[in-house]
Design a protein around this motif. Structure first.
Motif, short mmCIF file in Angstrom:
data_model
loop_
_atom_site.label_atom_id
_atom_site.label_comp_id
_atom_site.label_asym_id
_atom_site.label_seq_id
_atom_site.Cartn_x
_atom_site.Cartn_y
_atom_site.Cartn_z
N MET A 1 5.93 9.53 0.73
CA MET A 1 6.12 8.07 0.85
C MET A 1 6.84 7.50 -0.38
N LYS A 2 7.21 8.39 -1.31
CA LYS A 2 7.87 7.99 -2.56
C LYS A 2 7.12 6.86 -3.28
N PRO A 3 5.84 7.11 -3.54
CA PRO A 3 5.04 6.06 -4.19
C PRO A 3 5.43 5.88 -5.66
N GLU A 4 5.13 4.70 -6.18
CA GLU A 4 5.39 4.45 -7.60
C GLU A 4 4.23 4.96 -8.44
N ALA A 5 3.08 5.16 -7.80
CA ALA A 5 1.91 5.68 -8.49
C ALA A 5 1.02 6.34 -7.46
N ILE A 6 0.18 7.27 -7.91
CA ILE A 6 -0.79 7.89 -6.99
C ILE A 6 -2.19 7.79 -7.59
N LEU A 7 -3.14 7.40 -6.75
CA LEU A 7 -4.54 7.32 -7.14
C LEU A 7 -5.25 8.54 -6.54
N PHE A 8 -5.99 9.26 -7.36
CA PHE A 8 -6.71 10.45 -6.88
C PHE A 8 -8.20 10.17 -6.99
N ASP A 9 -8.93 10.29 -5.88
CA ASP A 9 -10.37 10.07 -5.92
C ASP A 9 -11.12 11.39 -5.77
N GLU A 10 -11.51 11.96 -6.89
CA GLU A 10 -12.20 13.25 -6.93
C GLU A 10 -11.52 14.30 -6.04
N PRO A 11 -10.24 14.57 -6.30
CA PRO A 11 -9.46 15.44 -5.40
C PRO A 11 -9.96 16.88 -5.33
N ARG B 1 0.82 -1.21 0.00
CA ARG B 1 0.00 0.00 0.00
C ARG B 1 0.86 1.27 0.00
N THR B 2 2.04 1.20 0.62
CA THR B 2 2.90 2.39 0.62
C THR B 2 3.47 2.66 -0.77
N ARG B 3 3.41 1.66 -1.64
CA ARG B 3 3.95 1.86 -2.99
C ARG B 3 2.98 2.59 -3.90
N VAL B 4 1.71 2.59 -3.50
CA VAL B 4 0.69 3.30 -4.29
C VAL B 4 0.01 4.29 -3.36
N GLY B 5 0.19 5.58 -3.62
CA GLY B 5 -0.41 6.61 -2.77
C GLY B 5 -1.86 6.84 -3.13
N MET B 6 -2.58 7.45 -2.21
CA MET B 6 -3.98 7.76 -2.50
C MET B 6 -4.32 9.14 -1.96
N VAL B 7 -5.01 9.93 -2.77
CA VAL B 7 -5.46 11.26 -2.36
C VAL B 7 -6.98 11.26 -2.47
N PHE B 8 -7.63 11.61 -1.38
CA PHE B 8 -9.09 11.51 -1.30
C PHE B 8 -9.76 12.87 -1.50
N GLN B 9 -11.07 12.81 -1.71
CA GLN B 9 -11.87 14.04 -1.83
C GLN B 9 -11.75 14.87 -0.54
N ARG B 10 -11.87 14.18 0.60
CA ARG B 10 -11.66 14.85 1.89
C ARG B 10 -10.22 14.58 2.28
#
Ligand code: ADP
Ligand code: MG
Length: 240
Positions: free
Chosen positions: A153-163, A76-85
């Protein structure tokens, strides 16, 4: 880099993902669009290991995302996530919000974590606000801190959910500008968004999700300007 192979998922009787496949190459930006309830957040949550799925496979750099495995936290630390909140820690300063993960999860020494956090906050235009608390910042600034925190966290990818969906309209642009810079720097990104201008300009590919299925995908310009599927046409008519 990210390979989703024919995943299906249900919540009780509700089949929320049906045979969804999606692959994202290193450095690619893919926008995921679709109506509310079509399964966009669930796709991201499955990729990040926050949600299980019944069938199919998800591979990150060839490694299977499997919630049952002991190394899911590491994955999970390899893929970051940015949320709406933005979910920042309210009682920590901006700088502390960004150093928390590197120090306590990645065991980076304090001084190194701080130096890196300052550099990242400068990158998102908040180098002057290191000592502020989240409540002292605008929504757009808080979301930029959340992006810096994810990058730390130096992710390899980031997922953005309605940022940008929770932001006042005048603050949307500053967050999209940071995301544009990340894309230009070669970050691999999957972005769930209703910002069609951003998708057209920044995405390499756009996927349209409807009722848990990807009904159309292709180069951004093609899907957004000349959608082939009636459901995509209908959706775009309503959002643009
Ligand atoms: P989107 O992000 O496209 O709006 P979601 O992925 O959040 O869609 O939701 C897809 C479907 O799954 C919806 O029907 C939603 O009600 C359902 N759903 C999402 N999360 C849960 C949950 N934790 N429990 C039950 N149903 C859920
Ligand atoms: Mg959602």
């Amino acid at each position: 880099m990210i390979e989703v192979k024919r995943i299906s998922k249900r919540f009780g009787q509700n089949e929320v993902l049906r045979d969804v496949s999606l692959s994202v190459a290193d450095g690619e930006v893919v926008c995921l669009i679709g109506p509310s309830g079509s399964g966009k957040s669930t796709v991201l949550r499955c990729i990040n290991g926050l949600e299980s799925y019944e069938s199919g496979d998800i591979l990150i750099d060839g490694q299977r995302v499997d919630r049952e495995r002991g190394d899911i936290h590491k994955l999970r630390t390899r893929v970051g996530m940015v949320f709406q909140r933005f979910n920042l820690f309210p009682h920590r300063t901006v700088l502390e919000n960004v150093t928390e993960g590197p120090m306590f999860v990645n065991k980076v020494p304090r001084e190194e974590a701080r130096a890196q956090a300052v550099a990242l906050l400068e990158k998102v235009g908040l180098g002057q606000r290191c000592d502020a608390y989240p409540s002292q910042l605008s929504g757009g600034q808080q979301q930029r801190v959340a992006i810096a925190r994810s990058l730390a966290m130096k992710p390899e990818a980031i997922l953005f959910d309605e940022p940008t969906s929770a932001l006042d309209p005048e603050l949307v642009g500053e967050v999209l500008a940071v995301m544009r810079t990340l894309a230009a720097d070669g970050m691999t990104m999957i972005v769930v968004t209703h910002e069609m201008g951003f998708a057209k300009e920044v995405a390499d590919r756009v996927c349209f999700l409807h009722s848990g299925s990807i009904v159309e995908e292709g180069p951004a310009r093609q899907v957004l300007s000349e959608p082939q599927h009636a459901r995509t046409q209908d959706f775009l008519r309503r959002v643009i």
